[in-house]
Design a protein around this motif. Structure first.
Motif, PDB file in Angstrom:
ATOM      1  N   ALA A  73      52.370  45.333  53.251  1.00 12.49           N
ATOM      2  CA  ALA A  73      52.791  44.172  53.872  1.00 12.49           C
ATOM      3  C   ALA A  73      51.531  44.937  54.934  1.00 12.49           C
ATOM      4  CB  ALA A  73      54.018  44.358  55.057  1.00 12.49           C
ATOM      5  N   PRO A  74      50.673  43.360  54.833  1.00  8.56           N
ATOM      6  CA  PRO A  74      49.002  43.281  55.456  1.00  8.56           C
ATOM      7  C   PRO A  74      49.499  43.899  57.082  1.00  8.56           C
ATOM      8  CG  PRO A  74      49.027  41.588  53.922  1.00  8.56           C
ATOM      9  CD  PRO A  74      50.696  41.785  53.770  1.00  8.56           C
ATOM     10  N   ASN A  75      50.346  43.015  57.657  1.00 12.18           N
ATOM     11  CA  ASN A  75      50.212  44.258  59.443  1.00 12.18           C
ATOM     12  C   ASN A  75      50.917  45.155  59.297  1.00 12.18           C
ATOM     13  OD1 ASN A  75      49.779  40.993  60.118  1.00 12.18           O
ATOM     14  ND2 ASN A  75      51.834  40.904  60.836  1.00 12.18           N
ATOM     15  N   LEU A  76      51.740  45.646  58.483  1.00  8.85           N
ATOM     16  CA  LEU A  76      52.209  47.154  58.606  1.00  8.85           C
ATOM     17  C   LEU A  76      50.620  47.723  57.923  1.00  8.85           C
ATOM     18  CD1 LEU A  76      53.761  49.482  58.930  1.00  8.85           C
ATOM     19  CD2 LEU A  76      54.190  49.214  56.202  1.00  8.85           C
ATOM     20  N   ARG A  77      50.016  47.632  57.360  1.00 15.45           N
ATOM     21  CA  ARG A  77      48.566  48.093  57.189  1.00 15.45           C
ATOM     22  C   ARG A  77      47.196  48.087  57.846  1.00 15.45           C
ATOM     23  NH1 ARG A  77      47.042  48.225  50.386  1.00 15.45           N
ATOM     24  NH2 ARG A  77      49.432  49.205  49.926  1.00 15.45           N
ATOM     25  N   LYS A  78      47.681  46.846  58.303  1.00 14.27           N
ATOM     26  CA  LYS A  78      46.821  46.707  60.025  1.00 14.27           C
ATOM     27  C   LYS A  78      47.389  47.918  61.207  1.00 14.27           C
ATOM     28  CE  LYS A  78      45.717  42.370  59.503  1.00 14.27           C
ATOM     29  NZ  LYS A  78      45.544  40.383  59.952  1.00 14.27           N
ATOM     30  N   ILE A  79      48.463  48.237  61.104  1.00 12.79           N
ATOM     31  CA  ILE A  79      48.599  48.927  62.374  1.00 12.79           C
ATOM     32  C   ILE A  79      48.348  50.689  61.953  1.00 12.79           C
ATOM     33  CG2 ILE A  79      51.257  49.998  63.039  1.00 12.79           C
ATOM     34  CD1 ILE A  79      52.607  47.206  62.696  1.00 12.79           C
ATOM     35  N   ALA A  80      48.740  50.662  60.854  1.00 10.80           N
ATOM     36  CA  ALA A  80      48.100  51.851  60.482  1.00 10.80           C
ATOM     37  C   ALA A  80      46.590  52.369  60.438  1.00 10.80           C
ATOM     38  CB  ALA A  80      48.122  52.381  59.026  1.00 10.80           C
ATOM     39  N   ASP A  81      45.910  51.068  59.655  1.00  8.76           N
ATOM     40  CA  ASP A  81      44.348  51.104  60.318  1.00  8.76           C
ATOM     41  C   ASP A  81      44.379  51.473  62.100  1.00  8.76           C
ATOM     42  OD1 ASP A  81      44.236  51.071  57.676  1.00  8.76           O
ATOM     43  OD2 ASP A  81      43.916  49.096  57.924  1.00  8.76           O
ATOM     44  N   LYS A  82      44.977  50.918  63.013  1.00  8.88           N
ATOM     45  CA  LYS A  82      44.637  50.446  63.916  1.00  8.88           C
ATOM     46  C   LYS A  82      44.990  52.227  64.607  1.00  8.88           C
ATOM     47  CE  LYS A  82      46.040  47.772  66.689  1.00  8.88           C
ATOM     48  NZ  LYS A  82      48.413  46.469  67.577  1.00  8.88           N
ATOM     49  N   VAL A  83      46.440  52.589  64.444  1.00 12.16           N
ATOM     50  CA  VAL A  83      46.523  53.909  64.536  1.00 12.16           C
ATOM     51  C   VAL A  83      45.886  55.245  64.156  1.00 12.16           C
ATOM     52  CG1 VAL A  83      48.299  55.834  64.125  1.00 12.16           C
ATOM     53  CG2 VAL A  83      49.371  53.489  64.688  1.00 12.16           C
ATOM     54  N   ALA A  84      45.045  55.408  62.677  1.00 11.02           N
ATOM     55  CA  ALA A  84      44.230  56.210  62.735  1.00 11.02           C
ATOM     56  C   ALA A  84      43.186  56.272  63.104  1.00 11.02           C
ATOM     57  CB  ALA A  84      43.921  55.728  61.208  1.00 11.02           C
ATOM     58  N   SER A  85      41.900  54.785  63.714  1.00  8.43           N
ATOM     59  CA  SER A  85      40.704  54.057  64.107  1.00  8.43           C
ATOM     60  C   SER A  85      41.132  55.073  65.692  1.00  8.43           C
ATOM     61  CB  SER A  85      40.517  53.395  64.006  1.00  8.43           C
ATOM     62  OG  SER A  85      41.379  51.896  64.412  1.00  8.43           O
ATOM     63  N   THR A  86      42.188  55.150  66.204  1.00  4.21           N
ATOM     64  CA  THR A  86      42.297  54.588  67.657  1.00  4.21           C
ATOM     65  C   THR A  86      42.339  56.211  68.200  1.00  4.21           C
ATOM     66  OG1 THR A  86      43.395  52.362  68.351  1.00  4.21           O
ATOM     67  CG2 THR A  86      43.214  54.021  70.029  1.00  4.21           C
ATOM     68  N   ALA A  87      43.212  57.424  67.937  1.00 10.84           N
ATOM     69  CA  ALA A  87      43.364  58.443  67.719  1.00 10.84           C
ATOM     70  C   ALA A  87      43.580  59.209  67.009  1.00 10.84           C
ATOM     71  CB  ALA A  87      44.840  58.224  67.873  1.00 10.84           C
ATOM     72  N   GLY A  88      42.882  59.400  65.331  1.00 11.59           N
ATOM     73  CA  GLY A  88      41.940  59.925  64.727  1.00 11.59           C
ATOM     74  C   GLY A  88      43.346  60.703  63.918  1.00 11.59           C
ATOM     75  N   PHE A  89      44.526  60.018  63.721  1.00 11.85           N
ATOM     76  CA  PHE A  89      45.138  61.041  63.411  1.00 11.85           C
ATOM     77  C   PHE A  89      45.433  60.167  61.597  1.00 11.85           C
ATOM     78  CE2 PHE A  89      47.784  59.675  66.843  1.00 11.85           C
ATOM     79  CZ  PHE A  89      48.242  60.789  67.604  1.00 11.85           C
ATOM     80  N   HIS A  90      45.740  61.267  61.042  1.00 10.03           N
ATOM     81  CA  HIS A  90      45.690  60.493  59.123  1.00 10.03           C
ATOM     82  C   HIS A  90      47.177  60.035  59.304  1.00 10.03           C
ATOM     83  CE1 HIS A  90      45.127  60.920  55.027  1.00 10.03           C
ATOM     84  NE2 HIS A  90      46.480  60.948  54.536  1.00 10.03           N
ATOM     85  N   VAL A  91      46.945  58.978  58.507  1.00  2.93           N
ATOM     86  CA  VAL A  91      48.568  58.120  58.815  1.00  2.93           C
ATOM     87  C   VAL A  91      48.955  57.558  57.541  1.00  2.93           C
ATOM     88  CG1 VAL A  91      49.024  55.422  59.303  1.00  2.93           C
ATOM     89  CG2 VAL A  91      47.687  56.769  60.548  1.00  2.93           C
ATOM     90  N   VAL A  92      50.225  57.793  56.509  1.00  2.00           N
ATOM     91  CA  VAL A  92      50.854  58.099  55.416  1.00  2.00           C
ATOM     92  C   VAL A  92      51.182  56.305  55.884  1.00  2.00           C
ATOM     93  CG1 VAL A  92      51.394  58.412  53.871  1.00  2.00           C
ATOM     94  CG2 VAL A  92      49.771  60.004  55.178  1.00  2.00           C
ATOM     95  N   VAL A  93      51.186  55.399  54.431  1.00  5.32           N
ATOM     96  CA  VAL A  93      52.481  54.317  54.021  1.00  5.32           C
ATOM     97  C   VAL A  93      53.164  54.472  53.142  1.00  5.32           C
ATOM     98  CG1 VAL A  93      52.806  52.018  54.868  1.00  5.32           C
ATOM     99  CG2 VAL A  93      51.232  52.858  56.271  1.00  5.32           C
ATOM    100  N   PRO A  94      54.035  55.073  52.930  1.00  2.60           N
ATOM    101  CA  PRO A  94      54.778  55.204  51.227  1.00  2.60           C
ATOM    102  C   PRO A  94      55.478  54.290  51.121  1.00  2.60           C
ATOM    103  CG  PRO A  94      56.054  56.792  53.390  1.00  2.60           C
ATOM    104  CD  PRO A  94      54.783  56.139  54.252  1.00  2.60           C
ATOM    105  N   ASP A  95      55.249  54.431  49.223  1.00  6.11           N
ATOM    106  CA  ASP A  95      56.295  53.117  48.753  1.00  6.11           C
ATOM    107  C   ASP A  95      57.811  53.515  48.729  1.00  6.11           C
ATOM    108  OD1 ASP A  95      56.996  51.315  47.197  1.00  6.11           O
ATOM    109  OD2 ASP A  95      56.059  51.435  46.068  1.00  6.11           O
ATOM    110  N   PHE A  96      58.283  53.501  49.466  1.00 10.13           N
ATOM    111  CA  PHE A  96      59.627  54.173  48.996  1.00 10.13           C
ATOM    112  C   PHE A  96      60.526  53.641  48.523  1.00 10.13           C
ATOM    113  CE2 PHE A  96      59.024  55.806  54.014  1.00 10.13           C
ATOM    114  CZ  PHE A  96      59.234  56.854  53.307  1.00 10.13           C
ATOM    115  N   PHE A  97      59.737  52.118  47.746  1.00  6.94           N
ATOM    116  CA  PHE A  97      60.637  51.062  47.154  1.00  6.94           C
ATOM    117  C   PHE A  97      60.132  51.755  45.410  1.00  6.94           C
ATOM    118  CE2 PHE A  97      60.812  48.727  50.982  1.00  6.94           C
ATOM    119  CZ  PHE A  97      61.840  49.702  52.115  1.00  6.94           C
ATOM    120  N   TYR A  98      59.256  52.231  45.360  1.00 10.28           N
ATOM    121  CA  TYR A  98      58.652  52.399  44.018  1.00 10.28           C
ATOM    122  C   TYR A  98      58.403  50.994  43.557  1.00 10.28           C
ATOM    123  CZ  TYR A  98      60.854  57.101  44.620  1.00 10.28           C
ATOM    124  OH  TYR A  98      61.042  58.645  44.720  1.00 10.28           O
ATOM    125  N   GLY A  99      58.150  50.313  43.619  1.00 11.96           N
ATOM    126  CA  GLY A  99      57.726  48.981  43.296  1.00 11.96           C
ATOM    127  C   GLY A  99      58.124  48.070  43.952  1.00 11.96           C
TER     128      GLY A  99
END
Length: 306
Positions: A73-99
């Protein structure tokens, strides 16, 4: 006959509310999935495909558990990028549904059937393996946030000490009994209009967490509905503004909890430093600068080395 059907309908609705289901709200505004969206990349982590973004060698990692529409989902990935770039976290969004994220257009795989293969219990087990893999790669502090379906997964993680902090964003199927078992500092961000997590239930969540002395932050966002933080419509000004506010609340919670790992007293009431304050003088003691006093009866020195 009508009264019997009405009774069955009421029973069904009551059971849904007790189980924390949001019904059709969970499926509203499905995103247009895009596997190439975002500033990060897709790799294997703990046996799962995952979208990762932010400094790969950071000791601070955040897991974002998706709703039923999955990690593309593009919005979810935008949130991940925001968290990573703002605070320096390594952010992981897993595919829990195996495709196989939920597809509302697949009439052969309705939600009931789909959940049999993609239940939150399986997501919880996958999340534990993911956390172990992140720790093996050097992450020492891990937080987790869950949206809708993912909120239940993160709630399960919060019952143990798998993460240092947790955030639930309009979670589904999270019950009062779940909250009674939470041990991890937790933030719960919900909508005013949510069948699964209505404001009345959130008040009970807050009371239980406070009674159990679990650090918590519970916030109800007015004028929005379930799923708004990740499935907001760009032309809905209220929803976009509220979603951004929720994202910032999530980021603040992780940032503050990272500081609190060392104990709140270490960070509260920072002093205004001055090299010239005091009636003593700075001199070398044992190789370190120290502020020393020479009263008539004894010498006292303060070594500022931490």
């Amino acid at each position: 006959m009508f009264s019997i059907l009405l009774h069955l309908l009421c029973v069904t609705l009551c059971l849904q509310l007790q189980q924390g289901l949001s019904g059709p709200q969970c499926l509203e505004h499905p995103p247009n999935l895009n596997g190439t969206s975002g500033a990060g990349r897709v790799i294997q982590v703990g046996g799962l495909k995952a979208y990762v973004t932010g400094p790969p060698h950071s000791k601070l990692a955040i897991i974002l558990a998706s709703d039923v529409y999955g990690y593309e989902a593009p919005n979810l990935r935008k949130i991940a990028d925001k968290v990573a770039s703002t605070a320096g976290f390594h952010v992981v969004v897993p595919d829990f549904f195996y495709g196989e994220p939920y597809n509302p257009n697949n009439t052969q795989r309705n939600m009931t059937v789909w959940l049999k293969d993609h239940g939150t219990d399986k997501g919880f087990e996958d999340a534990k393996r993911l956390i172990a893999a992140l720790k093996k790669k050097g992450a020492s502090k891990i937080g987790a946030a869950g949206f809708c379906w993912g909120g239940k997964v993160v709630a399960e993680l919060a019952k143990g000490y798998y993460t240092k902090a947790a955030v639930l964003l309009h979670p589904s199927r999270v019950t009062l009994d779940d909250i009674k078992e939470v041990k991890t500092p937790i933030s719960i961000l919900v909508a005013q209009f949510d069948n699964g997590t209505p404001p009345e239930l959130m008040k009970q969540f807050k009371e239980v967490l406070s009674t159990n002395k679990v650090d918590n932050f519970v916030k109800i966002f007015p004028g929005v509905s379930h799923g708004w933080t990740v499935r907001y419509q760009q032309d809905n000004v209220t929803a976009v503004k509220s979603a951004n506010e929720a994202h910032q609340d999530m980021l603040d919670w992780f940032t503050n909890c990272d500081k609190d790992l060392f104990g709140p007293p270490c960070w509260e009431h920072p002093p205004t430093l001055s090299r010239t304050s005091g009636v003593g003088r700075v001199t070398k003691v044992g190789g370190f600068n120290a502020l020393c006093y020479w009263p008539s009866s004894f010498q006292a020195c303060h070594n500022p080395r931490l």
